[in-house]
Design an enzyme around this catalytic site. Sequence first.
Site, PDB file in Angstrom:
ATOM      1  N   GLN A 149       0.850  -1.189   0.000  1.00 54.41           N
ATOM      2  CA  GLN A 149       0.000   0.000   0.000  1.00 54.41           C
ATOM      3  C   GLN A 149       0.888   1.242   0.000  1.00 54.41           C
ATOM      4  O   GLN A 149       1.717   1.421   0.881  1.00 54.41           O
ATOM      5  CB  GLN A 149      -0.840  -0.028   1.281  1.00 54.41           C
ATOM      6  CG  GLN A 149      -1.964   0.951   1.280  1.00 54.41           C
ATOM      7  CD  GLN A 149      -2.859   0.773   2.492  1.00 54.41           C
ATOM      8  OE1 GLN A 149      -2.380   0.847   3.621  1.00 54.41           O
ATOM      9  NE2 GLN A 149      -4.129   0.551   2.265  1.00 54.41           N
TER      10      GLN A 149
ATOM     11  N   TYR B 100      -6.132  10.241   4.034  1.00 56.86           N
ATOM     12  CA  TYR B 100      -4.719  10.473   3.715  1.00 56.86           C
ATOM     13  C   TYR B 100      -4.633  11.468   2.540  1.00 56.86           C
ATOM     14  O   TYR B 100      -5.662  11.949   2.063  1.00 56.86           O
ATOM     15  CB  TYR B 100      -4.026   9.136   3.416  1.00 56.86           C
ATOM     16  CG  TYR B 100      -3.816   8.342   4.695  1.00 56.86           C
ATOM     17  CD1 TYR B 100      -2.638   8.447   5.406  1.00 56.86           C
ATOM     18  CD2 TYR B 100      -4.823   7.541   5.215  1.00 56.86           C
ATOM     19  CE1 TYR B 100      -2.451   7.766   6.600  1.00 56.86           C
ATOM     20  CE2 TYR B 100      -4.655   6.859   6.411  1.00 56.86           C
ATOM     21  CZ  TYR B 100      -3.462   6.973   7.103  1.00 56.86           C
ATOM     22  OH  TYR B 100      -3.285   6.306   8.281  1.00 56.86           O
TER      23      TYR B 100
ATOM     24  N   ARG C 108      -9.194  -7.832  10.183  1.00 56.08           N
ATOM     25  CA  ARG C 108      -9.096  -8.358  11.552  1.00 56.08           C
ATOM     26  C   ARG C 108      -9.232  -9.868  11.677  1.00 56.08           C
ATOM     27  O   ARG C 108      -8.621 -10.467  12.561  1.00 56.08           O
ATOM     28  CB  ARG C 108     -10.124  -7.649  12.445  1.00 56.08           C
ATOM     29  CG  ARG C 108      -9.699  -6.226  12.779  1.00 56.08           C
ATOM     30  CD  ARG C 108     -10.847  -5.414  13.275  1.00 56.08           C
ATOM     31  NE  ARG C 108     -11.819  -5.184  12.214  1.00 56.08           N
ATOM     32  CZ  ARG C 108     -12.909  -4.447  12.362  1.00 56.08           C
ATOM     33  NH1 ARG C 108     -13.171  -3.901  13.528  1.00 56.08           N
ATOM     34  NH2 ARG C 108     -13.742  -4.267  11.349  1.00 56.08           N
TER      35      ARG C 108
HETATM   36  C1  LIG Z   1      -4.690  -2.984  13.273  1.00 58.93           C
HETATM   37  C2  LIG Z   1      -5.251  -2.398  12.015  1.00 58.93           C
HETATM   38  C3  LIG Z   1      -4.459  -1.576  11.225  1.00 58.93           C
HETATM   39  C4  LIG Z   1      -4.970  -1.028  10.041  1.00 58.93           C
HETATM   40  N1  LIG Z   1      -4.147  -0.284   9.247  1.00 58.93           N
HETATM   41  C5  LIG Z   1      -4.570   0.094   8.017  1.00 58.93           C
HETATM   42  C6  LIG Z   1      -3.672   0.687   7.097  1.00 58.93           C
HETATM   43  O1  LIG Z   1      -2.484   0.878   7.354  1.00 58.93           O
HETATM   44  N2  LIG Z   1      -4.172   1.038   5.886  1.00 58.93           N
HETATM   45  C7  LIG Z   1      -5.478   0.827   5.540  1.00 58.93           C
HETATM   46  O2  LIG Z   1      -5.882   1.156   4.433  1.00 58.93           O
HETATM   47  N3  LIG Z   1      -6.336   0.252   6.386  1.00 58.93           N
HETATM   48  C8  LIG Z   1      -5.915  -0.129   7.602  1.00 58.93           C
HETATM   49  N4  LIG Z   1      -6.773  -0.789   8.442  1.00 58.93           N
HETATM   50  C9  LIG Z   1      -8.160  -1.037   8.001  1.00 58.93           C
HETATM   51  C10 LIG Z   1      -8.312  -2.414   7.347  1.00 58.93           C
HETATM   52  O3  LIG Z   1      -7.516  -2.571   6.207  1.00 58.93           O
HETATM   53  C11 LIG Z   1      -9.784  -2.649   6.940  1.00 58.93           C
HETATM   54  O4  LIG Z   1     -10.148  -1.615   6.048  1.00 58.93           O
HETATM   55  C12 LIG Z   1     -10.712  -2.657   8.157  1.00 58.93           C
HETATM   56  O5  LIG Z   1     -10.134  -3.343   9.229  1.00 58.93           O
HETATM   57  C13 LIG Z   1     -12.063  -3.305   7.808  1.00 58.93           C
HETATM   58  O6  LIG Z   1     -11.886  -4.635   7.421  1.00 58.93           O
HETATM   59  P1  LIG Z   1     -12.174  -5.884   8.432  1.00 58.93           P
HETATM   60  O7  LIG Z   1     -13.591  -5.715   8.921  1.00 58.93           O
HETATM   61  O8  LIG Z   1     -11.991  -7.096   7.559  1.00 58.93           O
HETATM   62  O9  LIG Z   1     -11.193  -5.804   9.537  1.00 58.93           O
HETATM   63  C14 LIG Z   1      -6.301  -1.315   9.647  1.00 58.93           C
HETATM   64  C15 LIG Z   1      -7.090  -2.137  10.452  1.00 58.93           C
HETATM   65  C16 LIG Z   1      -6.580  -2.674  11.621  1.00 58.93           C
HETATM   66  C17 LIG Z   1      -7.452  -3.582  12.429  1.00 58.93           C
END
Ligand SMILES: Cc1cc2nc3c(=O)[nH]c(=O)nc-3n(C[C@H](O)[C@H](O)[C@H](O)COP(=O)(O)O)c2cc1C
Length: 426
Positions: A120, A190, A366
């Site tokens: 990314q 961002y 997650r």
């Molecule tokens: C610990 C953590 C760090 C994250 N860091 C980023 C990141 O650096 N860039 C990004 O686009 N999304 C980041 N996200 C968001 C996830 O990519 C995703 O969009 C979000 O968790 C929803 O998806 P999920 O329900 O499958 O967890 C992060 C999520 C978590 C839990």
Amino acid sequence: MVCVYLPGRDKCIDNSFNKMKKSHSLFSSGNLLGLELRNKIIRSGCFEGMSQGGDVTDKLIEHHREVAAGGAAMTTVAYCSVSFDGRAFENEIWMRKEIIPDLHKLTDTVHNEGAAASIQLGHCGYFASKKVIKKTPVGASRKFNLFRLSYCREMTKDDIEEKVEDFGRAAAMAKQAGFDAVEVHAGHGYLLSQFISPYTNHRNDKYGGSVENRMRFPVEIIKRIRKYVGNNFPILVKMNQYDGIKDGLQIKEAVEVAKYFEKAGADALIPSCGFTSKTPFYMLRGNVPIKEMVSNQNDIFMKAGLTLFGKFMVEEVPFDKLFLADGARRIKDAVSIPVIYIGGAVSLTDMENIIDEGFKFIQMGRATIRDPQFVNKLKNGEVTESDCDHCNRCVAAMDAGGVYCVTHKEEERLTPNPNDIKFSTN
Ligand SMILES: Cc1cc2nc3c(=O)[nH]c(=O)nc-3n(C[C@H](O)[C@H](O)[C@H](O)COP(=O)(O)O)c2cc1C
């Protein structure tokens, strides 16, 4: 139960006709601009917090090896800044030629586990930390950032050209380092998102005003990346469906934004939401771990601010399964390029339905932090749903040495090791 053995499945599963059809689709290979992925599940960019000093560490490599070994078709190295001045934290990588060999180690390791690797690429814009980048952050327009307690300065035309070039060169270096795709971060508040959002873009020149103007900078970036990486290298774009702010981007304009990205040459869209400096938990949903965030905070002012005002600074939004499906469908229906679903994809049935609806892949965050083996377990029929409880303490953990599932660690501590159990003969 009658057992059937499906291609790509190791275990006996229930064989109702529908289930056969759908499961076959989720776990069969998919194609993204010639890149063959072994199934439809991609680990989303989840900031690892494992790059102290901005370097590629063994811990970061092992983290992605685990995800790849756990069955994901592709893993995404999270937030890598395209330049030194795009960082919010000391432990964020910025792309430079010196780290290409170490990044290559990471991609080789992931490939050895049968998965592909994406990275990314982004820039924090006004969310960058003055302390980390040692100068005033830049943004679409001058704006105060509550989380950094600083103003940014509005980008000049020269700044814009410099950043466009930074994105192009960063993508070229990613390709050189063996990555199979790049993911441009155009969401979550961002820098690109700051240009797209009416909340942060108040410019009067050709980069502000109409959607066409606000998209000019992101469009220039996609075109420059294409120039650097060539026609056969997938460019994914993570964008917002909405910012979660009254004056921010809403779904109606996001549909237009999606079309601009398609026209600029993006190969796939990942419609997320939220604005890190305003609504940081919109993109996640679930619990806001204020206590853990306070205890991991090094900055004394932020620590005090979060302790006193954390509940007001960070809005809590309840978790729902597939919480981004409605907007994602609208975007999917408006473009011809693949749309990758993200947000609360935690159950096998939901994932099968999402793929059957026409989403090309699913990104998952997650559930794979909770259990890196989750995809294999789904495929083998060992589980049908993630047991992540959205406590979001993994988010706090990433600032304290590296992301992990805090609940999992607690469970391990509570489960006695059989070797430690001593039997008394008395
Ligand atoms: C610990 C953590 C760090 C994250 N860091 C980023 C990141 O650096 N860039 C990004 O686009 N999304 C980041 N996200 C968001 C996830 O990519 C995703 O969009 C979000 O968790 C929803 O998806 P999920 O329900 O499958 O967890 C992060 C999520 C978590 C839990």
